[in-house]
Design a protein around this motif. Structure first.
Motif, mmCIF file in Angstrom:
data_model
loop_
_atom_site.group_PDB
_atom_site.id
_atom_site.type_symbol
_atom_site.label_atom_id
_atom_site.label_comp_id
_atom_site.label_asym_id
_atom_site.label_seq_id
_atom_site.Cartn_x
_atom_site.Cartn_y
_atom_site.Cartn_z
ATOM 1 N N PRO A 109 0.795 -1.227 0.000
ATOM 2 C CA PRO A 109 0.000 0.000 0.000
ATOM 3 C C PRO A 109 0.833 1.287 0.000
ATOM 4 O O PRO A 109 0.286 2.365 0.146
ATOM 5 N N GLU A 110 2.146 1.169 -0.133
ATOM 6 C CA GLU A 110 3.011 2.342 0.016
ATOM 7 C C GLU A 110 3.256 2.996 -1.344
ATOM 8 O O GLU A 110 2.816 2.524 -2.373
ATOM 9 N N TYR A 111 4.044 4.064 -1.308
ATOM 10 C CA TYR A 111 4.558 4.632 -2.553
ATOM 11 C C TYR A 111 5.894 5.316 -2.294
ATOM 12 O O TYR A 111 6.206 5.694 -1.151
ATOM 13 N N LEU A 112 6.682 5.399 -3.359
ATOM 14 C CA LEU A 112 7.920 6.166 -3.328
ATOM 15 C C LEU A 112 7.619 7.527 -3.932
ATOM 16 O O LEU A 112 7.056 7.622 -5.023
ATOM 17 N N GLU A 113 7.999 8.574 -3.231
ATOM 18 C CA GLU A 113 7.736 9.932 -3.703
ATOM 19 C C GLU A 113 9.051 10.601 -4.101
ATOM 20 O O GLU A 113 9.930 10.821 -3.264
ATOM 21 N N LEU A 114 9.179 10.907 -5.386
ATOM 22 C CA LEU A 114 10.280 11.732 -5.865
ATOM 23 C C LEU A 114 9.845 13.176 -5.673
ATOM 24 O O LEU A 114 8.887 13.631 -6.303
ATOM 25 N N ASP A 122 -4.503 5.351 10.857
ATOM 26 C CA ASP A 122 -5.931 5.288 10.571
ATOM 27 C C ASP A 122 -6.745 6.088 11.586
ATOM 28 O O ASP A 122 -7.966 6.109 11.532
ATOM 29 N N ASP A 123 -6.035 6.768 12.496
ATOM 30 C CA ASP A 123 -6.683 7.689 13.441
ATOM 31 C C ASP A 123 -5.630 8.706 13.882
ATOM 32 O O ASP A 123 -4.997 8.551 14.920
ATOM 33 N N LEU A 124 -5.434 9.718 13.064
ATOM 34 C CA LEU A 124 -4.345 10.666 13.301
ATOM 35 C C LEU A 124 -4.514 11.401 14.622
ATOM 36 O O LEU A 124 -3.535 11.641 15.335
ATOM 37 N N GLU A 125 -5.736 11.759 14.970
ATOM 38 C CA GLU A 125 -5.946 12.498 16.218
ATOM 39 C C GLU A 125 -5.571 11.647 17.430
ATOM 40 O O GLU A 125 -5.019 12.160 18.410
ATOM 41 N N ALA A 126 -5.864 10.351 17.369
ATOM 42 C CA ALA A 126 -5.490 9.466 18.470
ATOM 43 C C ALA A 126 -3.972 9.352 18.577
ATOM 44 O O ALA A 126 -3.402 9.376 19.675
ATOM 45 N N ASP A 127 -3.299 9.227 17.440
ATOM 46 C CA ASP A 127 -1.839 9.161 17.458
ATOM 47 C C ASP A 127 -1.233 10.468 17.957
ATOM 48 O O ASP A 127 -0.229 10.469 18.681
ATOM 49 N N LEU A 128 -1.815 11.578 17.558
ATOM 50 C CA LEU A 128 -1.332 12.882 18.019
ATOM 51 C C LEU A 128 -1.470 13.002 19.536
ATOM 52 O O LEU A 128 -0.538 13.432 20.231
ATOM 53 N N ALA A 129 -2.626 12.604 20.069
ATOM 54 C CA ALA A 129 -2.852 12.681 21.514
ATOM 55 C C ALA A 129 -1.883 11.777 22.271
ATOM 56 O O ALA A 129 -1.336 12.166 23.311
ATOM 57 N N ALA A 130 -1.654 10.572 21.750
ATOM 58 C CA ALA A 130 -0.733 9.645 22.410
ATOM 59 C C ALA A 130 0.687 10.181 22.380
ATOM 60 O O ALA A 130 1.432 10.074 23.361
ATOM 61 N N SER A 144 -8.554 9.191 1.689
ATOM 62 C CA SER A 144 -9.124 7.956 1.166
ATOM 63 C C SER A 144 -8.186 6.812 1.517
ATOM 64 O O SER A 144 -7.070 7.035 2.018
ATOM 65 N N GLU A 145 -8.608 5.586 1.249
ATOM 66 C CA GLU A 145 -7.762 4.433 1.530
ATOM 67 C C GLU A 145 -8.042 3.344 0.499
ATOM 68 O O GLU A 145 -8.967 3.440 -0.308
ATOM 69 N N ARG A 184 -6.199 5.038 -6.756
ATOM 70 C CA ARG A 184 -6.682 5.765 -7.934
ATOM 71 C C ARG A 184 -6.332 7.239 -7.845
ATOM 72 O O ARG A 184 -5.954 7.866 -8.849
ATOM 73 N N LYS A 185 -6.438 7.801 -6.647
ATOM 74 C CA LYS A 185 -6.084 9.212 -6.481
ATOM 75 C C LYS A 185 -4.579 9.421 -6.651
ATOM 76 O O LYS A 185 -4.146 10.429 -7.218
#
Length: 293
Positions: free
Chosen positions: A50-55, A87-95, A147-148, A154-155
């Motif tokens: 599910p990853e990508y390499l970004e140039l 999959d839950d950025l706010e939870a990770d931020l709080a932790a 999206s996921e 596709r995006k």
């Protein structure tokens, strides 16, 4: 834990067209990418699953991420940093904030920000992310896309269709992150990011390095540290403090992939384990390995 996998690996480049052509020669399908409005950067993508390499290249030095500008000035093209998918950025931020407030780690999350990319054809995708301050180098950041799954892929394709990679690249098997000592690396990801190591430390003979693995829901982070001054990892950490050292991507058949790369004029090294190391002269400085998967 909301962190799921390595979302993408950022490869800093000076010229996007040249970089895209280099990675097409390596057998990647490279998208047309787009620009980050107001952030002074543009990209091309090699989308995996599910990853990508970004140039990623700087278009406007004044607006671009200062760490990226400095990286290109000091080290030139190559591996820059990576993003962890949440999959839950706010939870990770709080932790993350709790661990920093409790003194568990010196790393601290910055305020989250909303990102956007616009393709040449005007298509738009968005995400939310937060960077991590502290330490002596550029730290991995956390990201959650709008999206996921297949919709996300596709995006990521942008204006066109997402075509298969000619060399059949699959996913990021592991990403090696180097530190001066293994203890420092373990504390960085365990206490800072809330990840847990698996198993006992082991030795990587080809790199003369100690290592320990941090498994994610998909893929893993390999923390490495030099066993002595002769280790090739020692020079890396002496220069950078710590950082992304190398990345391994899966292919169905490593020997066949090596044959195909050599037929394209790309130099490779075949290890007894079956792993194929691509000469960094052909990858814009990236230490890229191919493993069976």
């Amino acid at each position: 834990m909301a962190i799921t996998h390595i979302d993408h690996v950022l490869i800093a480049v000076n010229g996007l067209e040249e970089a895209a052509e280099r990675y097409r020669r390596l057998g990647f399908f490279v998208t047309e990418g787009g620009e980050h409005p107001g952030r002074g950067t543009a990209n091309r993508l090699a989308v995996l699953d599910p990853e990508y390499l970004e140039l990623i290249a700087v278009r406007d030095r004044a607006a671009a991420w200062p760490d990226l500008v400095e990286h290109l000035d000091r080290f030139g093209p190559g591996l820059f940093t990576f993003a962890l998918a949440s999959d839950d950025l706010e939870a990770d931020l709080a932790a993350f904030r709790r661990r920093a407030a409790d003194g568990v780690t010196d790393l601290r999350p910055e305020e989250p920000w909303d990102g956007e990319l616009v393709t040449p054809g005007g298509r738009r995708r968005t995400w939310r992310a937060f960077r991590v301050a502290g330490g002596r180098a550029v730290n991995p950041f956390l990201i959650q896309h709008d999206s996921e799954g297949e919709e996300k892929r596709r995006k990521l394709a942008g204006d066109g269709e997402l075509l298969p990679h000619p060399l059949q690249y699959g996913s990021v098997s592991r990403l090696a992150f180097a530190f001066p000592t293994l203890d420092e690396g373990v504390a960085f990801f365990r206490d800072g990011y809330g990840l847990q190591p698996e198993g006992d430390p082991s030795v990587c003979p080809s790199r003369q390095a100690d290592r320990v693995f941090f498994p994610l829901k998909r893929g893993l982070i390999e923390v490495i540290a030099p066993r002595g001054g002769d280790s090739p990892v020692a020079a890396f950490v002496a220069e950078r403090g710590y950082g992304v050292h190398s990345v391994a991507v899966t292919v169905p058949d490593t020997a066949r992939a090596a044959d195909q790369l050599e037929s394209r004029g790309v130099a490779v090294r075949r290890l007894p384990s079956g792993t194929v190391q691509v000469d960094p002269a052909h990858t814009l400085g990236v230490r890229l390995s191919l493993v069976k998967g």
